[in-house]
Design a protein around this motif. Structure first.
Motif, mmCIF file in Angstrom:
data_model
loop_
_atom_site.group_PDB
_atom_site.id
_atom_site.type_symbol
_atom_site.label_atom_id
_atom_site.label_comp_id
_atom_site.label_asym_id
_atom_site.label_seq_id
_atom_site.Cartn_x
_atom_site.Cartn_y
_atom_site.Cartn_z
ATOM 1 N N GLU A 174 -21.544 66.513 -8.741
ATOM 2 C CA GLU A 174 -21.406 66.202 -10.166
ATOM 3 C C GLU A 174 -19.950 65.933 -10.526
ATOM 4 N N TRP A 231 -19.250 62.267 -9.662
ATOM 5 C CA TRP A 231 -19.747 61.204 -10.543
ATOM 6 C C TRP A 231 -19.143 61.288 -11.935
ATOM 7 N N ALA A 265 -22.792 55.996 -8.931
ATOM 8 C CA ALA A 265 -24.247 55.978 -9.146
ATOM 9 C C ALA A 265 -24.979 56.772 -8.066
ATOM 10 N N ILE A 266 -24.545 56.647 -6.822
ATOM 11 C CA ILE A 266 -25.169 57.400 -5.722
ATOM 12 C C ILE A 266 -24.947 58.902 -5.931
ATOM 13 N N LEU A 309 -24.420 60.466 -8.743
ATOM 14 C CA LEU A 309 -25.229 60.880 -9.891
ATOM 15 C C LEU A 309 -26.684 61.089 -9.480
ATOM 16 N N ALA A 310 -27.230 60.135 -8.761
ATOM 17 C CA ALA A 310 -28.627 60.244 -8.325
ATOM 18 C C ALA A 310 -28.823 61.439 -7.398
ATOM 19 N N PHE A 311 -27.907 61.627 -6.462
ATOM 20 C CA PHE A 311 -28.027 62.748 -5.527
ATOM 21 C C PHE A 311 -27.922 64.088 -6.248
ATOM 22 N N PHE A 323 -28.632 64.916 -9.368
ATOM 23 C CA PHE A 323 -29.809 65.244 -10.159
ATOM 24 C C PHE A 323 -31.054 65.439 -9.290
ATOM 25 N N TRP A 324 -31.165 64.699 -8.205
ATOM 26 C CA TRP A 324 -32.273 64.934 -7.266
ATOM 27 C C TRP A 324 -32.166 66.356 -6.712
#
Length: 117
Positions: A15, A18, A35-36, A38-40, A42-43
């Motif tokens: 976090e 990002w 973006a990667i 951020l996605a990681f 939250f996943w």
């Protein structure tokens, strides 16, 4: 259980990446990495909330991100870091450790115990 806390810490550290990327990214590949990350992050948060209590997981996730962002901004981008900020970050870390120490696994629902979803 330790694997989920490790994943949660990794999500919190990601976090920081990002959030910093939102402020400092200027090229397409920096935006892609943002973006990667951020996605990681939250996943990862979604994965750990399957096992850890959501309130504890979210508090730890945002606390790690906030503390890391304050410190990272000071170290890497010459942001202001004073005694008050350091004391508040330390207090936040104590709170996160306290939440971890007082939380166990999320209780299973009736459906999970029966093997249905």
């Amino acid at each position: 259980m330790t694997k989920y806390w490790t994943l949660l810490v990794t999500a919190g550290v990601t976090e920081v990446g990002w959030v910093s990327g939102l402020k400092h990214a200027s090229t397409w590949w920096e935006w892609l990495l943002t973006a990667i990350a951020l996605a990681f992050s939250f996943w990862s948060l979604m994965e750990v909330t399957r096992v850890l209590p959501i309130g504890t997981a979210y508090a730890a996730f945002t606390g790690i991100g906030a503390a890391g962002t304050v410190i990272g901004e000071a170290v890497f981008f010459e942001g202001e870091l004073n005694t008050a900020k350091l004391a508040l970050v330390a207090l936040m870390i104590v709170g996160i450790v306290g939440l971890k120490a007082t939380s166990g696994p999320k209780p299973k629902s009736d459906q999970e115990e029966r093997g249905t979803h």
